[in-house]
Design an enzyme around this catalytic site. Sequence first.
Site, short mmCIF file in Angstrom:
data_model
loop_
_atom_site.label_atom_id
_atom_site.label_comp_id
_atom_site.label_asym_id
_atom_site.label_seq_id
_atom_site.Cartn_x
_atom_site.Cartn_y
_atom_site.Cartn_z
N HIS A 110 -1.44 1.23 -4.46
CA HIS A 110 -1.80 2.70 -4.04
C HIS A 110 -1.07 3.52 -4.90
O HIS A 110 -0.89 4.77 -4.32
CB HIS A 110 -1.93 2.87 -2.49
CG HIS A 110 -2.96 2.45 -1.71
ND1 HIS A 110 -2.86 2.14 -0.42
CD2 HIS A 110 -4.11 1.46 -2.20
CE1 HIS A 110 -4.18 1.50 -0.18
NE2 HIS A 110 -4.72 1.14 -1.10
N CYS B 143 -1.10 11.51 -16.53
CA CYS B 143 -1.81 12.54 -17.33
C CYS B 143 -3.52 12.37 -17.51
O CYS B 143 -3.93 11.40 -17.64
CB CYS B 143 -1.44 12.62 -18.79
SG CYS B 143 -2.27 14.03 -19.71
N GLN C 186 0.89 -1.26 0.11
CA GLN C 186 -0.15 -0.09 -0.11
C GLN C 186 0.82 1.46 -0.02
O GLN C 186 0.48 2.14 -0.01
CB GLN C 186 -0.88 0.02 1.38
CG GLN C 186 -1.70 -1.34 1.37
CD GLN C 186 -2.47 -1.25 2.57
OE1 GLN C 186 -3.50 -0.48 2.84
NE2 GLN C 186 -1.74 -1.78 3.58
N CYS D 189 2.42 16.90 -20.43
CA CYS D 189 2.53 15.65 -20.63
C CYS D 189 3.41 15.20 -21.87
O CYS D 189 3.20 15.72 -22.97
CB CYS D 189 1.07 14.95 -20.68
SG CYS D 189 1.28 13.08 -21.17
N THR E 113 0.50 -2.85 8.65
CA THR E 113 -0.72 -2.02 8.18
C THR E 113 -1.72 -2.24 9.47
O THR E 113 -2.21 -3.16 10.01
CB THR E 113 -1.27 -2.59 6.75
OG1 THR E 113 -2.46 -1.94 6.37
CG2 THR E 113 -1.53 -4.28 6.69
N ASP F 110 6.14 4.70 -1.42
CA ASP F 110 7.68 4.77 -1.50
C ASP F 110 8.27 3.62 -2.32
O ASP F 110 7.58 2.75 -2.80
CB ASP F 110 8.31 4.84 0.00
CG ASP F 110 8.18 3.54 0.67
OD1 ASP F 110 8.37 2.43 0.07
OD2 ASP F 110 7.72 3.51 2.11
P1 NAD Z 1 -1.33 3.11 8.73
O1 NAD Z 1 -0.46 4.18 9.09
O2 NAD Z 1 -2.85 3.23 8.85
O3 NAD Z 1 -0.82 1.97 9.86
C1 NAD Z 1 0.35 1.74 10.19
C2 NAD Z 1 0.63 0.35 11.09
O4 NAD Z 1 1.82 0.05 11.17
C3 NAD Z 1 -0.10 0.60 12.45
O5 NAD Z 1 -0.77 -0.38 12.84
C4 NAD Z 1 1.12 0.67 13.19
O6 NAD Z 1 0.91 0.12 14.56
C5 NAD Z 1 1.97 -0.27 12.48
N1 NAD Z 1 3.47 0.22 12.87
C6 NAD Z 1 3.99 1.57 13.08
N2 NAD Z 1 5.36 1.52 13.32
C7 NAD Z 1 5.76 -0.06 13.03
C8 NAD Z 1 6.85 -0.74 12.72
N3 NAD Z 1 8.09 0.14 13.03
N4 NAD Z 1 6.77 -2.12 12.66
C9 NAD Z 1 5.84 -2.46 12.39
N5 NAD Z 1 4.42 -2.04 12.47
C10 NAD Z 1 4.65 -0.83 12.77
O7 NAD Z 1 -0.84 2.59 7.64
P2 NAD Z 1 -1.49 1.52 6.20
O8 NAD Z 1 -2.39 0.66 6.99
O9 NAD Z 1 -0.46 1.30 5.30
O10 NAD Z 1 -2.72 2.68 5.58
C11 NAD Z 1 -2.16 4.05 5.25
C12 NAD Z 1 -2.40 4.52 3.98
O11 NAD Z 1 -1.31 5.82 3.78
C13 NAD Z 1 -1.69 3.47 2.80
O12 NAD Z 1 -2.83 3.58 1.80
C14 NAD Z 1 -0.50 4.05 2.43
O13 NAD Z 1 -0.65 4.21 0.98
C15 NAD Z 1 -0.59 5.51 2.73
N6 NAD Z 1 0.86 5.87 3.38
C16 NAD Z 1 2.17 5.29 2.78
C17 NAD Z 1 3.25 5.46 3.57
C18 NAD Z 1 4.55 4.97 2.45
O14 NAD Z 1 4.50 5.01 1.37
N7 NAD Z 1 5.52 4.62 3.53
C19 NAD Z 1 3.26 6.12 4.54
C20 NAD Z 1 2.16 6.81 5.16
C21 NAD Z 1 1.13 6.40 4.55
#
Ligand code: NAD
Length: 231
Positions: free
Chosen positions: A106, A114, A88, A133, A174, A91
């Site tokens: 995602h 575009c 999801q 574009c 997640t 990065d």
């Molecule tokens: P979320 O932020 O809702 O949940 C993160 C989960 O990871 C939590 O349950 C938390 O307890 C756990 N967590 C935190 N630190 C941790 C660690 N060090 N080790 C293991 N677990 C840990 O994230 P989500 O469920 O991915 O949903 C959020 C949405 O936001 C996604 O759709 C994503 O696309 C986007 N997002 C992406 C990034 C990225 O690309 N790195 C960053 C933030 C949000």
Amino acid sequence: MIIILTGAGISQESGISTFRDAGGLWENERIEDVGTPGGFARDPDKVLDFYNRLRRNLKSPEITPNPAHHALARLEKESREQVLVITQNIDNLHERAGTKNLLHMHGELYKARCNACGTVTQWETDMSRQDVCEKCGTAGRLRPHIVWFEEMPLYMDEIWRAFSKCRLFVSIGTSGHVHPAAGFVKLAQQAGARTLELNLERSLGAWFFHDGRYGKAGKVVPAWVEEILAG
Ligand code: NAD
């Protein structure tokens, strides 16, 4: 097939903030403003600027894949069974660690789309409303190739097909708030797969999983991969 779903938690130890841990704000912005099509229509400059900041942050030398990303790349390389990582995350830390069989459901921070012709291109610099574009030549219609709330995730056909062959499903870092990813555990169980959650804490849907291990991804994921590869 082993299917692994990853979320923001796997990149937390690499220095990228998660989403829900910051109290509903993502990098100090309201998600309605920077993570929805309505937010982009209301204030495109604000949204472009937000993703420009995230893109620049991803380029900083201290943001690198952590042991959890590396362990998953090793699993793909050394496992006798096919491994698919569905992330999801927007990065690029999985690919930088070496994971090849990867679906960014995602979208990706380093891509632009575009709105005039639908072409997706690699985009690693700042994006502005003046950009053109390279495929159709239209100016002002580019947007980050990110799936916002209310939009359909990418690769869903491929994902449904993969789940029909799933033997083991592992969800890593997640929170279980975002659908359809939060429902993948049920798809896996319908296919007869064993299911495991690896997270800092029990997620919203923890009780759907057969097993759970809790702690930082940088510790828990390499330990689990070691076990799987040891047979
Ligand atoms: P979320 O932020 O809702 O949940 C993160 C989960 O990871 C939590 O349950 C938390 O307890 C756990 N967590 C935190 N630190 C941790 C660690 N060090 N080790 C293991 N677990 C840990 O994230 P989500 O469920 O991915 O949903 C959020 C949405 O936001 C996604 O759709 C994503 O696309 C986007 N997002 C992406 C990034 C990225 O690309 N790195 C960053 C933030 C949000």
